[in-house]
Design a protein around this motif. Structure first.
Motif, PDB file in Angstrom:
ATOM      1  N   ALA A 183       0.853  -1.192   0.000  1.00  0.00           N
ATOM      2  CA  ALA A 183       0.000   0.000   0.000  1.00  0.00           C
ATOM      3  C   ALA A 183       0.884   1.234   0.000  1.00  0.00           C
ATOM      4  CB  ALA A 183      -0.904  -0.008   1.230  1.00  0.00           C
ATOM      5  N   GLU A 184       0.401   2.245  -0.673  1.00  0.00           N
ATOM      6  CA  GLU A 184       1.135   3.528  -0.657  1.00  0.00           C
ATOM      7  C   GLU A 184       0.775   4.275   0.613  1.00  0.00           C
ATOM      8  OE1 GLU A 184       0.972   5.959  -4.149  1.00  0.00           O
ATOM      9  OE2 GLU A 184       0.723   4.201  -5.423  1.00  0.00           O
ATOM     10  N   ASN A 185       1.756   4.991   1.162  1.00  0.00           N
ATOM     11  CA  ASN A 185       1.490   5.808   2.356  1.00  0.00           C
ATOM     12  C   ASN A 185       1.163   7.213   1.969  1.00  0.00           C
ATOM     13  OD1 ASN A 185       1.911   3.713   4.087  1.00  0.00           O
ATOM     14  ND2 ASN A 185       4.113   4.071   4.181  1.00  0.00           N
TER      15      ASN A 185
END
Length: 185
Positions: A183-185
């Protein structure tokens, strides 16, 4: 949680009762298989159903296929003949390759696998058991089989039947050990 999936199990021919599987049941199982997904709707699964006297034909075909490769034909006749005899029906599973090859072959093999899984998941509703086998001599030479089309290859055999199998524990590793969430932060 998804009871049909968690109930799915392999039931080996030695647990089959030998009772025949009704034609209508076989048709319903194959109809379930037919709902598998396939890219470009190639529907590459094909089945040959051997039951009753047809199981003797399957034994002859197996010996024909095996006899082209080995000398110990008696051993194969005994080993597979017994499994066939114990089964209510045996399905040969074929890949029917799209003649135009619009999708990669591996996608069609996966689609055949999805069809087999649909069939397998449906067995419990009929109190049937099943076992998928892909012996090298059946699937070797990429599954050449008597009477199959040039674009067809045998991928395996599915034994099925009424059974008296014990309810065995089927351990599975934790799914968390087999996944990585990104997942991208």
């Amino acid at each position: 949680m998804l009871p049909a999936i968690t109930a799915r199990r392999s039931v080996f021919p030695q647990f089959f009762t030998g009772a025949p599987v009704a034609q209508q049941t076989l048709e319903e199982l194959i109809e379930a298989a037919n709902f598998a997904p396939s890219h470009r709707k190639t529907e590459p699964w094909r089945f040959r159903v051997y039951r009753a006297g047809g199981k003797e034909q399957l034994k002859r075909e197996l010996l024909d296929v095996y006899g082209r490769q080995k000398d110990d034909v008696d051993a194969i006749a005994n080993k597979f003949g017994k499994k066939i005899d114990q089964s209510g029906a045996v399905l040969l599973i074929f890949l029917h390759r799209d003649p135009q090859e619009r999708v990669p072959e591996w996608e069609e093999i996966v689609a055949v696998g999805a069809a087999v899984e649909n069939l397998w998941l449906s067995l419990d509703a009929y109190d049937l058991g099943g076992y998928l086998s892909s012996p090298g001599f059946v699937c070797g030479d990429y599954g050449a089989w008597p009477g199959s089309a040039a674009n067809e290859r045998c991928l395996g055999m599915f034994y099925l039947g009424h059974h008296a199998a014990p309810d065995l524990i089927r351990p599975r590793g934790d799914w968390r050990d087999k996944v990585q969430f990104v997942a991208e932060n």
